[in-house]
Design an enzyme around this catalytic site. Sequence first.
Site, mmCIF file in Angstrom:
data_model
loop_
_atom_site.group_PDB
_atom_site.id
_atom_site.type_symbol
_atom_site.label_atom_id
_atom_site.label_comp_id
_atom_site.label_asym_id
_atom_site.label_seq_id
_atom_site.Cartn_x
_atom_site.Cartn_y
_atom_site.Cartn_z
ATOM 1 N N ALA A 133 -33.221 -34.079 23.598
ATOM 2 C CA ALA A 133 -33.849 -33.878 22.275
ATOM 3 C C ALA A 133 -33.675 -33.396 21.735
ATOM 4 O O ALA A 133 -34.135 -32.811 19.455
ATOM 5 C CB ALA A 133 -35.603 -33.568 22.368
ATOM 6 N N ASN B 226 -37.496 -29.905 29.118
ATOM 7 C CA ASN B 226 -35.960 -29.883 29.868
ATOM 8 C C ASN B 226 -35.279 -29.525 28.392
ATOM 9 O O ASN B 226 -34.288 -29.014 28.722
ATOM 10 C CB ASN B 226 -36.306 -32.073 29.425
ATOM 11 C CG ASN B 226 -37.072 -32.893 31.281
ATOM 12 O OD1 ASN B 226 -36.212 -31.939 32.337
ATOM 13 N ND2 ASN B 226 -37.765 -32.863 30.924
ATOM 14 N N HIS C 125 -38.638 -28.307 17.964
ATOM 15 C CA HIS C 125 -37.934 -26.574 18.339
ATOM 16 C C HIS C 125 -36.925 -25.656 17.402
ATOM 17 O O HIS C 125 -36.065 -26.084 17.301
ATOM 18 C CB HIS C 125 -36.648 -27.549 19.506
ATOM 19 C CG HIS C 125 -37.717 -28.897 20.094
ATOM 20 N ND1 HIS C 125 -38.486 -28.485 21.480
ATOM 21 C CD2 HIS C 125 -37.251 -29.790 20.556
ATOM 22 C CE1 HIS C 125 -39.251 -29.430 22.402
ATOM 23 N NE2 HIS C 125 -38.529 -30.884 21.241
#
EC number: 1.4.1.21
Length: 263
Positions: free
Chosen positions: A118, A187, A217
């Site tokens: 991601a 992850n 993020h």
Amino acid sequence: MATGSMYRVGVLGHGAIGSVVAEQLAAGTVHGAQLEGVILRRPQTGLEHEQLSWEAALERCDLVVECAGQQALRENAVRILACGVDLLASSMGALADPVFAASVQAAGPGRLISTAGAIGGLDLLGAAARMGGIERVLVTTRKLPATLVQPWMDEQQRSELEQASGPVEVFRGPAALAARHFQKSLNVAAAVALAVGDWDAVQVRLLADPAAELTEHLIAAHGPAGEYSFSVKNYPSPRNPRTSGIVPWALLHSIQQAADARR
Ligand SMILES: NC(=O)c1ccc[n+]([C@@H]2O[C@H](COP(=O)([O-])OP(=O)(O)OC[C@H]3O[C@@H](n4cnc5c(N)ncnc54)[C@H](O)[C@@H]3O)[C@@H](O)[C@H]2O)c1
């Protein structure tokens, strides 16, 4: 595996990630690679792809793409690699366990391939780590509260999350612990730790935010090579809001790179 021939791919898991990976491989959008079949926990009716037993998968595939979770990776990684089959893992958080990581490192001749999943910027962080070490990385992840509820949480923790009206800090600590506590959600912290080659250098801050329509993020790193800051905002997968919709496409990109490397 013969150079020049098609890279035969088996897809482990057929959820939000695996279904897109299998569909795209079957459609031929990864040049030089083909879908050999999917590996499921139990047979499924009405699926258009061939369902492979483990025996058939290890016999016929050059690559298995894990899209099934940390537990499935832990259970199957060593035997896949031992059969000379490559393994592309999406649930890299499992590698936070040093015993499992050592067993995977010792296994072969298949190769373990990781994916950026991601996030991005891992190539630069890896280069900076190689140059002089990364002293510290802070990964701040912001997600919808409901996606962060975990089986190990007590009633109070669950209701705090479910009733949050603004951002709530759910976790702050080292990446290895983050990957263990939030197996389906962090992850990315593992991917950063693996890129810089140092689990202890990576700290994680996890925020549950009812306004987080996109999963965010923020990766901030510094060391002798410089200072780095990456910001990523992904729309969640419509099929699984814990997973960003981009993840299967990151895996497909990794499959393409692995297929190209054989030519
Ligand atoms: N690297 C990243 O950025 C990133 C991002 C999101 C998710 N992930 C990882 O990908 C995993 C899958 O995500 P998803 O959104 O597709 O989940 P999902 O729940 O939609 O699908 C998972 C599928 O795997 C199957 N499965 C589970 N164990 C299995 C086993 N032992 N053998 C065969 N099939 C098995 C399930 O039945 C399900 O169909 C997550 O658990 C997470 O670990 C990684």
